[in-house]
Scaffold this motif. Structure first.
Motif, PDB file in Angstrom:
ATOM      1  N   ALA A   1      28.176 -23.621   7.832  1.00  0.00           N
ATOM      2  CA  ALA A   1      28.621 -22.337   7.285  1.00  0.00           C
ATOM      3  C   ALA A   1      29.500 -21.599   8.295  1.00  0.00           C
ATOM      4  CB  ALA A   1      27.419 -21.488   6.893  1.00  0.00           C
ATOM      5  N   LEU A   2      29.115 -21.626   9.571  1.00  0.00           N
ATOM      6  CA  LEU A   2      29.933 -20.973  10.600  1.00  0.00           C
ATOM      7  C   LEU A   2      31.334 -21.562  10.633  1.00  0.00           C
ATOM      8  CD1 LEU A   2      27.809 -20.378  13.820  1.00  0.00           C
ATOM      9  CD2 LEU A   2      28.895 -18.678  12.361  1.00  0.00           C
ATOM     10  N   ALA A   3      31.436 -22.870  10.520  1.00  0.00           N
ATOM     11  CA  ALA A   3      32.745 -23.515  10.515  1.00  0.00           C
ATOM     12  C   ALA A   3      33.585 -23.046   9.337  1.00  0.00           C
ATOM     13  CB  ALA A   3      32.576 -25.035  10.487  1.00  0.00           C
ATOM     14  N   ALA A   4      32.921 -22.594   8.276  1.00  0.00           N
ATOM     15  CA  ALA A   4      33.622 -22.074   7.095  1.00  0.00           C
ATOM     16  C   ALA A   4      33.784 -20.559   7.149  1.00  0.00           C
ATOM     17  CB  ALA A   4      32.869 -22.482   5.827  1.00  0.00           C
ATOM     18  N   GLY A   5      33.418 -19.931   8.281  1.00  0.00           N
ATOM     19  CA  GLY A   5      33.589 -18.490   8.430  1.00  0.00           C
ATOM     20  C   GLY A   5      32.472 -17.661   7.837  1.00  0.00           C
ATOM     21  N   ILE A   6      31.308 -18.281   7.586  1.00  0.00           N
ATOM     22  CA  ILE A   6      30.180 -17.588   6.953  1.00  0.00           C
ATOM     23  C   ILE A   6      29.009 -17.602   7.923  1.00  0.00           C
ATOM     24  CG2 ILE A   6      28.615 -17.541   4.975  1.00  0.00           C
ATOM     25  CD1 ILE A   6      30.764 -19.331   3.540  1.00  0.00           C
ATOM     26  N   ARG A   7      28.393 -16.445   8.120  1.00  0.00           N
ATOM     27  CA  ARG A   7      27.229 -16.378   9.003  1.00  0.00           C
ATOM     28  C   ARG A   7      25.987 -16.061   8.189  1.00  0.00           C
ATOM     29  NH1 ARG A   7      26.461 -12.635  14.470  1.00  0.00           N
ATOM     30  NH2 ARG A   7      24.477 -13.546  15.108  1.00  0.00           N
ATOM     31  N   VAL A   8      24.947 -16.867   8.358  1.00  0.00           N
ATOM     32  CA  VAL A   8      23.648 -16.637   7.735  1.00  0.00           C
ATOM     33  C   VAL A   8      22.585 -16.681   8.824  1.00  0.00           C
ATOM     34  CG1 VAL A   8      24.290 -17.579   5.480  1.00  0.00           C
ATOM     35  CG2 VAL A   8      23.352 -19.096   7.234  1.00  0.00           C
ATOM     36  N   ALA A   9      21.385 -16.254   8.496  1.00  0.00           N
ATOM     37  CA  ALA A   9      20.271 -16.317   9.433  1.00  0.00           C
ATOM     38  C   ALA A   9      19.404 -17.522   9.067  1.00  0.00           C
ATOM     39  CB  ALA A   9      19.448 -15.032   9.387  1.00  0.00           C
ATOM     40  N   PRO A  10      19.373 -18.575   9.892  1.00  0.00           N
ATOM     41  CA  PRO A  10      18.599 -19.774   9.561  1.00  0.00           C
ATOM     42  C   PRO A  10      17.101 -19.530   9.693  1.00  0.00           C
ATOM     43  CG  PRO A  10      19.569 -19.970  11.744  1.00  0.00           C
ATOM     44  CD  PRO A  10      20.111 -18.703  11.159  1.00  0.00           C
ATOM     45  N   GLY A  11      16.347 -20.143   8.802  1.00  0.00           N
ATOM     46  CA  GLY A  11      14.900 -19.959   8.793  1.00  0.00           C
ATOM     47  C   GLY A  11      14.231 -20.374  10.080  1.00  0.00           C
ATOM     48  N   LEU A  12      14.867 -21.246  10.842  1.00  0.00           N
ATOM     49  CA  LEU A  12      14.309 -21.726  12.098  1.00  0.00           C
ATOM     50  C   LEU A  12      14.073 -20.594  13.098  1.00  0.00           C
ATOM     51  CD1 LEU A  12      13.636 -24.633  13.026  1.00  0.00           C
ATOM     52  CD2 LEU A  12      15.839 -24.679  14.202  1.00  0.00           C
ATOM     53  N   MET A  13      14.768 -19.453  12.902  1.00  0.00           N
ATOM     54  CA  MET A  13      14.638 -18.336  13.835  1.00  0.00           C
ATOM     55  C   MET A  13      13.390 -17.489  13.586  1.00  0.00           C
ATOM     56  SD  MET A  13      18.613 -17.049  13.713  1.00  0.00           S
ATOM     57  CE  MET A  13      18.383 -15.666  14.825  1.00  0.00           C
ATOM     58  N   PHE A  14      12.734 -17.668  12.440  1.00  0.00           N
ATOM     59  CA  PHE A  14      11.686 -16.747  12.030  1.00  0.00           C
ATOM     60  C   PHE A  14      10.276 -17.267  12.292  1.00  0.00           C
ATOM     61  CE2 PHE A  14      15.533 -15.685   9.819  1.00  0.00           C
ATOM     62  CZ  PHE A  14      15.554 -14.313   9.846  1.00  0.00           C
ATOM     63  N   SER A  15      10.173 -18.258  13.166  1.00  0.00           N
ATOM     64  CA  SER A  15       8.875 -18.813  13.522  1.00  0.00           C
ATOM     65  C   SER A  15       9.013 -19.540  14.846  1.00  0.00           C
ATOM     66  CB  SER A  15       8.390 -19.779  12.436  1.00  0.00           C
ATOM     67  OG  SER A  15       7.256 -20.502  12.862  1.00  0.00           O
ATOM     68  N   ASN A  16       7.915 -19.635  15.584  1.00  0.00           N
ATOM     69  CA  ASN A  16       7.902 -20.454  16.798  1.00  0.00           C
ATOM     70  C   ASN A  16       7.643 -21.920  16.474  1.00  0.00           C
ATOM     71  OD1 ASN A  16       8.545 -19.216  19.263  1.00  0.00           O
ATOM     72  ND2 ASN A  16       6.666 -18.028  19.238  1.00  0.00           N
ATOM     73  N   THR A  17       7.503 -22.239  15.200  1.00  0.00           N
ATOM     74  CA  THR A  17       7.348 -23.620  14.758  1.00  0.00           C
ATOM     75  C   THR A  17       8.553 -23.973  13.892  1.00  0.00           C
ATOM     76  OG1 THR A  17       6.243 -23.173  12.651  1.00  0.00           O
ATOM     77  CG2 THR A  17       4.868 -23.161  14.627  1.00  0.00           C
ATOM     78  N   GLY A  18       8.612 -25.190  13.411  1.00  0.00           N
ATOM     79  CA  GLY A  18       9.734 -25.601  12.567  1.00  0.00           C
ATOM     80  C   GLY A  18       9.444 -25.516  11.084  1.00  0.00           C
ATOM     81  N   ARG A  19       8.373 -24.809  10.704  1.00  0.00           N
ATOM     82  CA  ARG A  19       7.931 -24.889   9.307  1.00  0.00           C
ATOM     83  C   ARG A  19       8.875 -24.189   8.326  1.00  0.00           C
ATOM     84  NH1 ARG A  19       2.493 -21.349  10.158  1.00  0.00           N
ATOM     85  NH2 ARG A  19       2.470 -22.710  11.966  1.00  0.00           N
ATOM     86  N   PHE A  20       9.791 -23.353   8.816  1.00  0.00           N
ATOM     87  CA  PHE A  20      10.691 -22.647   7.900  1.00  0.00           C
ATOM     88  C   PHE A  20      12.141 -23.091   8.078  1.00  0.00           C
ATOM     89  CE2 PHE A  20       7.065 -19.776   8.601  1.00  0.00           C
ATOM     90  CZ  PHE A  20       6.593 -19.721   7.290  1.00  0.00           C
ATOM     91  N   ASP A  21      12.324 -24.309   8.561  1.00  0.00           N
ATOM     92  CA  ASP A  21      13.686 -24.797   8.776  1.00  0.00           C
ATOM     93  C   ASP A  21      14.442 -24.991   7.464  1.00  0.00           C
ATOM     94  OD1 ASP A  21      15.911 -25.705  10.148  1.00  0.00           O
ATOM     95  OD2 ASP A  21      15.263 -27.791  10.117  1.00  0.00           O
ATOM     96  N   HIS A  22      13.747 -25.064   6.336  1.00  0.00           N
ATOM     97  CA  HIS A  22      14.444 -25.247   5.061  1.00  0.00           C
ATOM     98  C   HIS A  22      14.668 -23.919   4.322  1.00  0.00           C
ATOM     99  CE1 HIS A  22      10.161 -25.308   4.243  1.00  0.00           C
ATOM    100  NE2 HIS A  22      10.356 -25.222   2.942  1.00  0.00           N
ATOM    101  N   PHE A  23      14.655 -22.809   5.061  1.00  0.00           N
ATOM    102  CA  PHE A  23      14.898 -21.488   4.473  1.00  0.00           C
ATOM    103  C   PHE A  23      16.139 -20.850   5.102  1.00  0.00           C
ATOM    104  CE2 PHE A  23      10.465 -22.046   3.428  1.00  0.00           C
ATOM    105  CZ  PHE A  23      10.275 -21.312   2.259  1.00  0.00           C
ATOM    106  N   LEU A  24      16.713 -19.907   4.365  1.00  0.00           N
ATOM    107  CA  LEU A  24      17.775 -19.044   4.871  1.00  0.00           C
ATOM    108  C   LEU A  24      17.421 -17.598   4.541  1.00  0.00           C
ATOM    109  CD1 LEU A  24      20.936 -20.890   3.473  1.00  0.00           C
ATOM    110  CD2 LEU A  24      20.067 -21.042   5.818  1.00  0.00           C
TER     111      LEU A  24
END
Length: 479
Positions: A429-452
């Motif tokens: 998305a960044l390469a396309a000029g779009i910024r989102v907040a990846p789910g990976l940032m909202f936990s100290n684990t990887g359990r929300f990596d499939h969220f935005l």
């Protein structure tokens, strides 16, 4: 019994919209025209339009009137609730690394020009009363020019604290101005609260998922996190927290966002807030409440805070105007409960009092009905933007996408299908000029990596719709 007059007027135009006489994008007759055509009062004409807006068929545009909305697109299934067995709380995060992860995302963001920012969790500048706040600041300087060269009271400006105390009553609290400590936003308030009740190495319970800024604060203080399952519809699981108290007796504090939690948008029911307060009190564990979004509910009805049930001082309440009034002023406050004296000492040692000018200007604005009118406009704007953003996600994202549309706040929590990687989507998305907040940032684990987390704080435009459509292509390609 006949329907009220405003509903009869609304039904007339609803039929015109449903039959295509008024097409999407068409301007509704002005309020003055409605008054003349239907021989009704201004209040009745406005109620009719507001009821159609609430039904999702009209939208209000500032200084332009009401316009017919495009028909609602297909809806999505809600985000999955935590599994029943998830009350068995996971062990504390096995590593600290949220600083590195967030820093990495920020650094990568800076490598690409961002055309559309869907990651910022606050409103557009035009959503806030810039001129009114500027004029209030100028009047404050004329009346009290000495504020620029005089020390500020340690707890903050007395007039501002008095206004905050009056406003707190709507959320069920009854603090005195002397109990309020003004802070540099909600982040400093939470930082002070954690330092007051815990030490490096201590264990802090947080919602899962939770705002990455909180994880950064906890890590920067040398503390550890215990993530508690949190429902997209009901907030933090009090049952899971009760289990955590029995399995982790060293817990020192619980940090929670009961109203429009970030990133889920969930609101804890009042009975759950009461259970949460009672549970923490029974275990003598501090409950730190972040209420930064509490004023942004669609219906305008004040939501009760956890602090409103506190009778022993065990709840530390933290608030801010960063989302509701002035993102650029970073003015917050807190009620320290039984830790008040220690928090005051820590505030003095850490950053000294906030500057007075901003507090005096905000106090004038918040003490008037202008603040209430601003909140009405902001809530309506956010509701429209949230609905249109959710509809665009439903229209463009691949099958299997899940989404909850909260009844307030300014973010959406999107579950991507097929285990898509939020980190990979973020990069593409960044390469396309779009910024989102990846789910990976909202936990100290990887359990929300499939969220935005996708923000809907800015007005919904053709550019934003195109960005969501492009983001949907990226999500589909990642699968």
């Amino acid at each position: 019994m006949d329907d009220p007059l405003y509903l009869r007027v609304a039904a007339h135009y609803r039929r015109a919209i449903d039959t295509g006489v008024l097409v999407p994008g068409a301007r509704m007759p002005s309020l003055r025209t409605l008054m003349r055509l239907h021989r009704v009062s201004l209040s009745t004409a406005l109620q009719a339009c507001r009821s159609l807006e609430d039904a999702g068929v009209l939208e209000a545009r500032p200084r332009s009137g009401f316009f017919v909305q495009a028909p609602r697109r297909s809806t999505l299934q809600p985000v999955r609730e935590p599994e029943p067995g998830s009350a068995a709380v996971a062990d504390p995060a096995p590593y600290s690394g949220i600083h590195d992860r967030v820093s990495d995302f920020v650094a990568r963001s800076e490598r690409f020009p961002v055309v559309t920012n869907l990651a910022q969790a606050f409103g557009a500048p035009e959503a806030y009363p810039r001129e009114a706040l500027k004029n209030a600041a100028l009047r404050a300087l004329r009346r009290r020019p000495e504020v620029l060269v005089s020390p500020v009271p340690p707890q903050g400006d007395a007039g501002f604290r008095a206004v905050l105390a009056r406003r707190a009553m709507a959320a069920g609290m009854s603090p005195t101005p002397d109990e309020i400590l003004v802070t540099h936003g909600c982040t400093e308030a939470i930082n002070l609260a954690l330092r007051a009740v815990a030490q490096p190495g201590d264990l802090i319970a947080v919602e899962s998922p939770t705002y990455f800024g909180l994880l950064q604060v906890i890590e920067s203080l040398g503390m550890r996190t215990l993530e508690i399952p949190t429902s997209p519809s009901r907030g933090l699981s009090v049952d899971a927290l009760a289990l955590a108290f029995s399995t982790h007796p060293g817990l020192k504090a619980v940090v929670v966002v009961p109203n429009f939690q970030n990133p889920l948008g969930s609101v804890m029911p009042d009975e759950e807030k009461l259970r949460l307060v009672a549970l923490c009190e029974a275990h003598r564990v501090a409950l730190i409440e972040d209420d930064i979004y509490g004023a942004l509910g669609d219906d305008g009805q004040p939501l009760r805070t956890a602090k409103s049930w506190d009778r022993s001082g065990n709840v530390i309440h933290c608030g801010s105007l960063h989302k509701a009034l002035a993102p650029g002023m970073r003015v917050g406050w807190m009620l320290g409960g039984r830790w008040q004296a220690r928090i005051r000492m820590l505030k003095y040692a850490q950053s000294r009092p906030n500057d007075a000018l901003a507090q005096i200007a905000i106090a004038e604005f918040m003490g008037s009905h202008a603040y209430d009118r601003h909140l009405v406009r902001l809530r309506r704007q956010l509701k429209t933007q949230r609905m249109l953003t959710a509809e665009a996600i439903a229209a463009y994202f691949p099958a299997g996408t899940r989404l909850n549309v909260p009844t307030g706040g300014m973010t959406l929590w999107v579950e991507m299908p097929g285990g898509r990687s939020s980190a990979a989507v973020f990069d593409a998305a960044l390469a396309a000029g779009i910024r989102v907040a990846p789910g990976l940032m909202f936990s100290n684990t990887g359990r929300f990596d499939h969220f935005l987390r996708i923000s809907c704080g800015a007005p919904f435009t053709a550019q934003i719709e195109a960005a969501i459509a492009r983001l949907a292509q990226i999500v589909a390609a990642d699968g």
